[in-house]
Motif scaffolding. Structure first.
Motif, PDB file in Angstrom:
ATOM      1  N   GLN A 100      38.999  67.977  74.268  1.00 51.26           N
ATOM      2  CA  GLN A 100      38.445  66.657  74.000  1.00 51.26           C
ATOM      3  C   GLN A 100      38.204  65.972  75.345  1.00 51.26           C
ATOM      4  OE1 GLN A 100      38.378  67.637  70.284  1.00 51.26           O
ATOM      5  NE2 GLN A 100      37.736  65.569  70.876  1.00 51.26           N
ATOM      6  N   LEU A 101      36.964  65.812  75.733  1.00 50.57           N
ATOM      7  CA  LEU A 101      36.638  65.192  77.003  1.00 50.57           C
ATOM      8  C   LEU A 101      36.925  63.698  76.943  1.00 50.57           C
ATOM      9  CD1 LEU A 101      33.282  67.001  77.850  1.00 50.57           C
ATOM     10  CD2 LEU A 101      35.614  67.625  78.484  1.00 50.57           C
ATOM     11  N   GLY A 102      37.474  63.162  78.030  1.00 48.88           N
ATOM     12  CA  GLY A 102      37.799  61.739  78.087  1.00 48.88           C
ATOM     13  C   GLY A 102      39.053  61.364  77.336  1.00 48.88           C
ATOM     14  N   GLN A 103      39.808  62.376  76.859  1.00 56.61           N
ATOM     15  CA  GLN A 103      41.071  62.148  76.138  1.00 56.61           C
ATOM     16  C   GLN A 103      40.894  61.405  74.817  1.00 56.61           C
ATOM     17  OE1 GLN A 103      43.901  63.625  77.254  1.00 56.61           O
ATOM     18  NE2 GLN A 103      42.566  64.483  78.829  1.00 56.61           N
ATOM     19  N   TRP A 104      39.656  61.347  74.314  1.00 53.88           N
ATOM     20  CA  TRP A 104      39.455  60.766  72.982  1.00 53.88           C
ATOM     21  C   TRP A 104      39.720  61.831  71.933  1.00 53.88           C
ATOM     22  CZ3 TRP A 104      38.302  55.739  71.726  1.00 53.88           C
ATOM     23  CH2 TRP A 104      37.947  54.904  72.775  1.00 53.88           C
ATOM     24  N   PRO A 105      40.575  61.547  70.951  1.00 52.56           N
ATOM     25  CA  PRO A 105      40.881  62.577  69.948  1.00 52.56           C
ATOM     26  C   PRO A 105      39.685  62.839  69.036  1.00 52.56           C
ATOM     27  CG  PRO A 105      41.871  60.491  69.320  1.00 52.56           C
ATOM     28  CD  PRO A 105      41.303  60.283  70.694  1.00 52.56           C
ATOM     29  N   ALA A 106      39.605  64.052  68.542  1.00 50.09           N
ATOM     30  CA  ALA A 106      38.576  64.380  67.548  1.00 50.09           C
ATOM     31  C   ALA A 106      38.875  63.604  66.276  1.00 50.09           C
ATOM     32  CB  ALA A 106      38.569  65.869  67.265  1.00 50.09           C
ATOM     33  N   PRO A 107      37.853  63.114  65.571  1.00 49.80           N
ATOM     34  CA  PRO A 107      36.432  63.388  65.772  1.00 49.80           C
ATOM     35  C   PRO A 107      35.686  62.328  66.582  1.00 49.80           C
ATOM     36  CG  PRO A 107      36.732  62.346  63.647  1.00 49.80           C
ATOM     37  CD  PRO A 107      38.101  62.421  64.281  1.00 49.80           C
ATOM     38  N   TYR A 528      38.772  76.980  62.458  1.00 50.72           N
ATOM     39  CA  TYR A 528      37.935  76.094  63.274  1.00 50.72           C
ATOM     40  C   TYR A 528      38.343  74.637  63.057  1.00 50.72           C
ATOM     41  CZ  TYR A 528      33.621  74.196  65.320  1.00 50.72           C
ATOM     42  OH  TYR A 528      32.704  73.513  66.091  1.00 50.72           O
ATOM     43  N   VAL A 529      38.473  74.255  61.802  1.00 53.93           N
ATOM     44  CA  VAL A 529      38.825  72.868  61.482  1.00 53.93           C
ATOM     45  C   VAL A 529      40.233  72.544  61.967  1.00 53.93           C
ATOM     46  CG1 VAL A 529      39.226  71.234  59.593  1.00 53.93           C
ATOM     47  CG2 VAL A 529      37.266  72.802  59.512  1.00 53.93           C
ATOM     48  N   GLN A 530      41.169  73.450  61.734  1.00 49.67           N
ATOM     49  CA  GLN A 530      42.552  73.210  62.129  1.00 49.67           C
ATOM     50  C   GLN A 530      42.677  73.095  63.651  1.00 49.67           C
ATOM     51  OE1 GLN A 530      44.985  75.342  63.688  1.00 49.67           O
ATOM     52  NE2 GLN A 530      46.723  73.974  63.303  1.00 49.67           N
ATOM     53  N   ALA A 531      41.902  73.908  64.377  1.00 51.21           N
ATOM     54  CA  ALA A 531      41.979  73.881  65.838  1.00 51.21           C
ATOM     55  C   ALA A 531      41.417  72.583  66.394  1.00 51.21           C
ATOM     56  CB  ALA A 531      41.221  75.081  66.417  1.00 51.21           C
ATOM     57  N   VAL A 532      40.279  72.139  65.879  1.00 49.08           N
ATOM     58  CA  VAL A 532      39.602  70.966  66.441  1.00 49.08           C
ATOM     59  C   VAL A 532      40.283  69.672  66.024  1.00 49.08           C
ATOM     60  CG1 VAL A 532      37.442  69.666  66.503  1.00 49.08           C
ATOM     61  CG2 VAL A 532      37.397  72.164  66.591  1.00 49.08           C
ATOM     62  N   LEU A 533      40.613  69.564  64.745  1.00 48.95           N
ATOM     63  CA  LEU A 533      41.174  68.310  64.226  1.00 48.95           C
ATOM     64  C   LEU A 533      42.689  68.282  64.261  1.00 48.95           C
ATOM     65  CD1 LEU A 533      38.904  67.725  61.095  1.00 48.95           C
ATOM     66  CD2 LEU A 533      38.601  66.879  63.429  1.00 48.95           C
ATOM     67  N   ASP A 534      43.316  69.410  64.647  1.00 48.71           N
ATOM     68  CA  ASP A 534      44.768  69.524  64.636  1.00 48.71           C
ATOM     69  C   ASP A 534      45.314  69.202  63.251  1.00 48.71           C
ATOM     70  OD1 ASP A 534      47.175  70.169  65.751  1.00 48.71           O
ATOM     71  OD2 ASP A 534      47.612  68.145  66.460  1.00 48.71           O
ATOM     72  N   THR A 535      44.601  69.714  62.234  1.00 53.68           N
ATOM     73  CA  THR A 535      44.972  69.492  60.841  1.00 53.68           C
ATOM     74  C   THR A 535      46.006  70.526  60.414  1.00 53.68           C
ATOM     75  OG1 THR A 535      42.712  68.771  60.427  1.00 53.68           O
ATOM     76  CG2 THR A 535      44.049  69.288  58.494  1.00 53.68           C
ATOM     77  N   PRO A 536      47.025  70.141  59.656  1.00 57.13           N
ATOM     78  CA  PRO A 536      47.964  71.142  59.134  1.00 57.13           C
ATOM     79  C   PRO A 536      47.210  72.230  58.389  1.00 57.13           C
ATOM     80  CG  PRO A 536      48.791  68.936  58.725  1.00 57.13           C
ATOM     81  CD  PRO A 536      47.410  68.765  59.280  1.00 57.13           C
ATOM     82  N   ILE A 537      47.668  73.451  58.544  1.00 60.03           N
ATOM     83  CA  ILE A 537      46.934  74.588  58.021  1.00 60.03           C
ATOM     84  C   ILE A 537      46.771  74.515  56.508  1.00 60.03           C
ATOM     85  CG2 ILE A 537      48.891  76.135  57.659  1.00 60.03           C
ATOM     86  CD1 ILE A 537      45.535  77.108  59.224  1.00 60.03           C
ATOM     87  N   GLU A 538      47.732  73.920  55.795  1.00 63.42           N
ATOM     88  CA  GLU A 538      47.614  73.820  54.336  1.00 63.42           C
ATOM     89  C   GLU A 538      46.455  72.913  53.961  1.00 63.42           C
ATOM     90  OE1 GLU A 538      50.340  73.456  56.050  1.00 63.42           O
ATOM     91  OE2 GLU A 538      51.703  75.057  55.386  1.00 63.42           O
ATOM     92  N   GLU A 539      46.253  71.803  54.721  1.00 60.47           N
ATOM     93  CA  GLU A 539      45.150  70.897  54.422  1.00 60.47           C
ATOM     94  C   GLU A 539      43.822  71.537  54.770  1.00 60.47           C
ATOM     95  OE1 GLU A 539      45.631  67.059  56.117  1.00 60.47           O
ATOM     96  OE2 GLU A 539      47.756  66.946  55.658  1.00 60.47           O
ATOM     97  N   ALA A 540      43.774  72.206  55.912  1.00 58.13           N
ATOM     98  CA  ALA A 540      42.529  72.843  56.324  1.00 58.13           C
ATOM     99  C   ALA A 540      42.129  73.938  55.355  1.00 58.13           C
ATOM    100  CB  ALA A 540      42.670  73.407  57.731  1.00 58.13           C
ATOM    101  N   SER A 541      43.095  74.638  54.797  1.00 58.49           N
ATOM    102  CA  SER A 541      42.798  75.736  53.877  1.00 58.49           C
ATOM    103  C   SER A 541      42.156  75.234  52.601  1.00 58.49           C
ATOM    104  CB  SER A 541      44.079  76.508  53.545  1.00 58.49           C
ATOM    105  OG  SER A 541      44.650  77.055  54.701  1.00 58.49           O
ATOM    106  N   ALA A 542      42.355  73.968  52.291  1.00 56.42           N
ATOM    107  CA  ALA A 542      41.821  73.416  51.058  1.00 56.42           C
ATOM    108  C   ALA A 542      40.326  73.130  51.144  1.00 56.42           C
ATOM    109  CB  ALA A 542      42.557  72.121  50.703  1.00 56.42           C
ATOM    110  N   ILE A 543      39.739  73.263  52.339  1.00 59.81           N
ATOM    111  CA  ILE A 543      38.325  72.947  52.490  1.00 59.81           C
ATOM    112  C   ILE A 543      37.505  73.900  51.636  1.00 59.81           C
ATOM    113  CG2 ILE A 543      36.426  72.745  54.127  1.00 59.81           C
ATOM    114  CD1 ILE A 543      38.601  72.340  56.283  1.00 59.81           C
TER     115      ILE A 543
END
Length: 547
Positions: A100-107, A528-543
């Motif tokens: 994340q450039l500029g230390q701004w968190p995704a998204p 991809y989603v879990q890596a970028v958003l730092d989302t727990p894997i259980e939530e990301a798997s629900a996509i």
């Protein structure tokens, strides 16, 4: 172990890691190590953009010293290849990398992301950048070098690298504009009348693509409130107007379809790619349309999968007509560069076909095909330039006798030419075989028939070039040059790329493994989603997890 078993093992390990990270750290040493690793990853992700930028600046500052300018340019190309190779190694062993450039968190901030697909394509960019630059050093006139070729060349590589690393749509748009500006200037460099005419067509049509892209971005932001690709993957399935999402997807299809030169949006390419110097045509042929293909693959696997029956069926028909119209256009041409330009269009159809079939094998084939085609098509343009250096013409009727004069060059032509047509044991054979097998498994028999027909006509086109330029006697009113003193600089990158084609053909497994993992990541966006958003894997798997 099957890919499904690997995926389940990966998910399990990530769950364990997530639980472990919830516990407070008991040692500052481990925190420091993590910080150092993060900084190193940041450097690796930024280097493919930073190295070409620094090189362009160094070249501009050395304009009055041609030898120093060339040295900086060559050093920058070598550095780019090394940096992309290191990034691929890290992605392969450590998984999807992001910063994340500029230390701004995704998204909210600017995100750079490298998965296996991005990393593989970046390595190919580095290889093509170095090969074509070596060719340019032996073929480009001093006036164009003084006019800024080297700086523009590295800015073009920067734009391609930025597009492959972009983690949000707005910055992807920015990198597309960087590519448009630099490629336009490279097209008109030298002020040749044919170049200017081709460049005007090129820029006008690509401005239409930019407007469609910008309109699609605005609509998508209005629907979801975000442009981050990972965040969009989460939010788009929640949009209550699926018809509107599909309409936005069509805008992206038009925008990226123009960039990729698919039917019926490809006519700008044959009008422009034959006009600039061979080095410029070669790097355009290898990379520019593949950025459009990459964008199509990215958005139609990660974002627009809510109405696959419509969107991907449309992509299927686009692929069929792209293959057929492109290859028929090539048959009608008598200029080597125009024949090769139309074949760019035809071969793009195979890549889009892999995306349209939307199965693991088909996506694997599309990725394999992209890598194969970048190498082969770039090399064919370089061979065409070497033939022009010897014969003084691109028109087939004015060429001849090259086999007798330069049998080595004739062999170097046959390797990429037969690979383009899909003959074994070259790289094109495996690329086409995977796509055709995926088409048969998906029961897309019409598309398979079109792909086979396009391959046969491609072979006819390559045979025509061989017969006219290499096999027939030299016309009585023509003579061959010895190509001195720079033929070595022209032949060296041709030999290297031909060796790459042979290596992929004879030992395809490493690229197949890379493409298979890329396809797995694309069809299951969880990682991809879990890596970028730092989302727990259980939530990301629900996509959504696709079969």
């Amino acid at each position: 172990m099957s890919w499904l078993g690997c995926r389940n093992a990966l998910l399990t390990s990530k769950r364990i890691d997530a639980r472990n990270h919830q516990q407070p750290s008991t040692s500052a040493f481990f925190v420091d190590v993590d910080t150092v690793k993060t900084e190193r990853m940041t450097h690796l992700l930024v280097l493919p953009i930073l190295i070409p930028l620094i090189t362009a600046i160094a070249v501009l500052l050395s304009r009055r010293a041609p030898r120093l300018q060339r040295a900086w340019s060559l050093l920058g190309a070598v550095g780019l290849l090394g940096a992309t190779g290191a990034l691929l190694a890290v992605v392969w062993t450590g998984g999807i990398q992001h910063v994340q450039l500029g230390q701004w968190p995704a998204p909210f901030g600017i995100t750079l992301v490298a998965d296996v697909l991005s990393a593989v394509l970046l390595v190919v960019v580095g290889l093509m950048g170095l090969a074509v630059l070596v060719y340019a050093l032996g073929s480009l006139d001093a006036a164009r070098e003084r006019s800024g070729f080297h700086a523009l060349y590295h800015l073009l590589l920067m734009g391609v690298a930025g597009a492959f690393l972009a983690g949000d749509l707005f910055n992807l748009y920015v990198w597309f504009e960087v590519l448009l500006i630099t490629s336009f200037v490279l097209l008109v460099l030298g002020n040749d009348r044919a170049q200017v005419k081709g460049a005007v067509t090129y820029v006008l049509i690509n401005l239409v693509a930019s407007l469609c892209f910008l309109a699609a971005i605005g609509l998508l932001y209005g629907l979801t409130g975000t442009l981050n690709l990972a965040d969009l993957a989460v939010r788009l399935p929640e949009v209550e107007a699926p018809g509107l999402v599909t309409a936005v997807a069509m805008l992206f299809l038009i925008a990226f379809g123009i960039k990729a030169a698919v039917f019926p949006l490809f006519f700008w390419l044959p009008a422009a790619y034959h006009t600039p110097p061979v080095a410029v045509s070669a790097i355009f042929a290898g990379l520019l349309t593949k950025v459009g293909v990459y964008a199509l693959i990215r958005v139609f696997t990660l974002l627009f999968t809510q109405d696959v029956g419509y969107t991907h069926t449309l992509l299927l028909w686009v692929a069929v007509f792209t293959m057929i119209t492109g290859v028929l256009g090539a048959v009608a041409q008598t200029d080597v560069r125009k024949i090769l330009s139309f074949h760019i269009v035809s071969q793009i159809g195979y890549m889009v076909l892999g995306l349209a079939l939307f199965t693991p094998l088909a996506i694997l084939g599309a990725i394999f095909y992209v890598v194969h085609h970048i190498v082969v098509k770039t090399n064919l343009f370089l061979v065409g330039g070497a033939a022009h250096r010897l014969g003084g013409a691109f028109e087939l009727k004015n060429l001849g006798g090259l086999y007798r004069a330069r049998p080595g060059l004739a062999v170097l032509f046959l390797i990429p030419a037969l690979s383009l047509a899909g003959l074994p044991p070259l790289s094109g054979f495996w690329a086409k075989l995977i796509i055709l097998r995926a088409g048969v498994e998906a029961e897309a028999y019409l598309a398979v028939a079109a792909a086979v027909l396009a391959g046969l006509i491609t072979l006819i086109s390559m045979t025509k070039i061989w017969n006219e330029a290499f096999w027939k006697p030299l016309p009585a009113d023509r003579s061959l040059s010895d190509g001195a003193p720079s033929m070595a600089a022209l032949i060296t990158p041709i030999v290297v790329l031909a060796a790459v084609t042979l290596t992929i053909g004879l030992y395809a497994e490493p690229l197949v493994v890379l493409a298979e993992r890329s396809a797995t990541e694309l069809l299951d966006p969880t990682g991809y989603v879990q890596a970028v958003l730092d989302t727990p894997i259980e939530e990301a798997s629900a996509i959504r997890i696709r079969p």
